[in-house]
Design a protein around this motif. Structure first.
Motif: not given
Length: 64
Positions: A36-38, A42-50, A53-56
């Motif tokens: 799910n984090p993957g 992908n939806k957000r166009g980023v490569r890691d979780r940070l 989390l910042i967006d959330a």
């Protein structure tokens, strides 16, 4: 933006829980929690979780 499941997982990630702990809390397989984090990244166009989390936090989906 986030599905209900994705939001639940992001909330637990923000609390610092491991994939195994999140899976147990949500009664899901660890594989589901891991993927799910993957999907979110992908939806957000980023490569890691940070950035997720910042967006959330910025969009008030998660409070720290």
């Amino acid at each position: 933006m986030y599905t209900e499941r994705e939001l639940s997982i992001v909330e637990f990630l923000a609390q610092g829980l491991s994939n195994a702990e999140i899976a147990q809390a949500l009664h899901l397989s660890e594989g589901t929690v891991t993927s799910n984090p993957g999907c979110i990244m992908n939806k957000r166009g980023v490569r890691d979780r940070l950035p997720v989390l910042i967006d959330a936090v910025r969009t008030n989906h998660v409070t720290l």
